[in-house]
Design an enzyme around this catalytic site. Structure first.
Site, mmCIF file in Angstrom:
data_model
loop_
_atom_site.group_PDB
_atom_site.id
_atom_site.type_symbol
_atom_site.label_atom_id
_atom_site.label_comp_id
_atom_site.label_asym_id
_atom_site.label_seq_id
_atom_site.Cartn_x
_atom_site.Cartn_y
_atom_site.Cartn_z
ATOM 1 N N ASP A 107 51.936 10.565 -6.377
ATOM 2 C CA ASP A 107 51.509 9.940 -5.119
ATOM 3 C C ASP A 107 50.017 9.597 -5.230
ATOM 4 O OD1 ASP A 107 52.218 9.421 -2.098
ATOM 5 O OD2 ASP A 107 50.485 10.733 -1.997
ATOM 6 N N HIS A 306 60.817 10.100 -2.823
ATOM 7 C CA HIS A 306 59.390 10.078 -3.150
ATOM 8 C C HIS A 306 58.878 11.371 -3.777
ATOM 9 C CE1 HIS A 306 55.214 8.915 -2.888
ATOM 10 N NE2 HIS A 306 54.934 10.004 -2.189
#
Length: 329
Positions: A107, A306
């Site tokens: 991320d 994610h």
């Protein structure tokens, strides 16, 4: 609160760095592998990688990025610019008595790892990027790009820009907010495509959590795991974490000399097929032959969201350790 970990051989350390203080957790001995988390996480997001890397013969070190966990939280918004986070990583390698390291990021940590490798190839000999693809510096001003993405809605990145605004939504119920945010971007709990996209908010009076799923945690997240994350943010607040988003234009200016620059070191990419980061940035992945000439492989995990190293730890560990074994030195 510390639930049982995969191994008791974890070493908590605090070092001096440009941030003031950086907290990290180490496991294993051997070549150094630095693990950099994203938003809204902590060193704990690498809890399944630390023992696997240690078992494979590496010294794995997962830090709390400045603004998070037990690391320092400078008051100034501009203290969270990319150049400062890169400087923290260089200082960490030096403080651990090493000259060089492999850096792995997820991320925002992926962007921080990429910038660290780009600016300091003499320190970071290889880079692995999880979830967020590498896109070289340059192009239009970031806030202009994000402002145009939402149409009659507002992208979460734009929503995070104004100091205090997102904090007012998150901090009254941090545990509940985090649970919803994690669920919204996990493969097994994310909203259906027919439902409102949780990456956007209504422009008038909207909140991100209005679109979060409720009532069910993702399979990778136990109540104890959530307690660990919530306890950290309840102690620190969210401003340090959110300040990363508030420096994107500043980073764009700072990194202008590197516009279009490739990362030439050996590299690896792992993304989730159901993650907006990989679908929105498909062009960046397509450009890897130019932007990541040292790329060993680009891996898109089917049915994965994610939170890739937590959703699919065995697969990520296998890809990481195989790639690390292929590196020279």
């Amino acid at each position: 609160m510390h639930p049982p970990m995969p191994s008791a051989d974890l070493r908590h350390r605090t070092i001096e760095a440009p941030a003031g203080r950086l907290h990290l957790v180490e496991q294993g001995t051997g070549p150094l592998v630095l693990l950099v988390h994203g938003f809204p996480e902590s060193w704990y997001s690498w809890r399944r990688q630390l023992p696997a890397l240690a078992a494979a013969g590496y010294r794995a070190a997962a830090l709390d990025v400045r603004g998070y966990g037990r690391s320092s939280k400078p008051a100034a918004t501009d203290a969270y610019r990319m150049l400062d986070l890169v400087a923290d990583n260089v200082a960490l390698v030096r403080a651990l008595g090493e000259e060089r390291a492999v850096i792995v990021g997820h991320d925002w940590g992926s962007s921080i790892a990429a910038a660290s490798a780009l600016l300091h190839p003499e320190v970071f000999r290889a880079v692995a990027l999880l979830s967020v693809p590498y896109a070289p510096p340059g192009g239009p001003r970031p806030t202009d790009v994000f402002a145009q993405m939402g149409g009659d809605q507002e992208l979460y990145v734009s929503y995070f820009q104004e100091p205090g605004r997102a904090e007012a939504e998150m901090e009254p119920d941090l545990r509940g907010w985090l649970a919803g945010f994690y669920a919204a971007m996990s493969a097994d709990t994310m909203p259906a495509r027919s439902e409102p996209d949780p990456h956007f908010v209504a422009r008038t009076g909207g909140r991100l959590r209005d679109r979060f799923p409720s009532g069910k945690l993702p399979a990778w997240l136990t109540e104890d795991d959530l307690d660990v994350y919530a306890a950290e943010f309840e102690r620190t607040g969210m401003t340090g974490a959110l300040n990363r988003y508030r420096n994107m234009d500043r980073d764009w200016e700072d990194l202008a000399p590197y516009a279009g620059a490739p990362i030439k070191q050996p590299s690896l990419f792992i993304g989730g097929a159901l993650d907006a980061s990989t679908t929105w940035m498909a062009d960046a992945i397509d450009a890897y032959p130019t932007t990541l000439p040292g790329l060993a492989s680009s891996n898109i995990l089917d049915g994965c969201g994610h939170w890739i190293q937590q959703e699919r730890p065995e697969e990520v560990n296998r890809l990481l350790t195989s790639w690390l074994a292929s590196l020279q030195g």
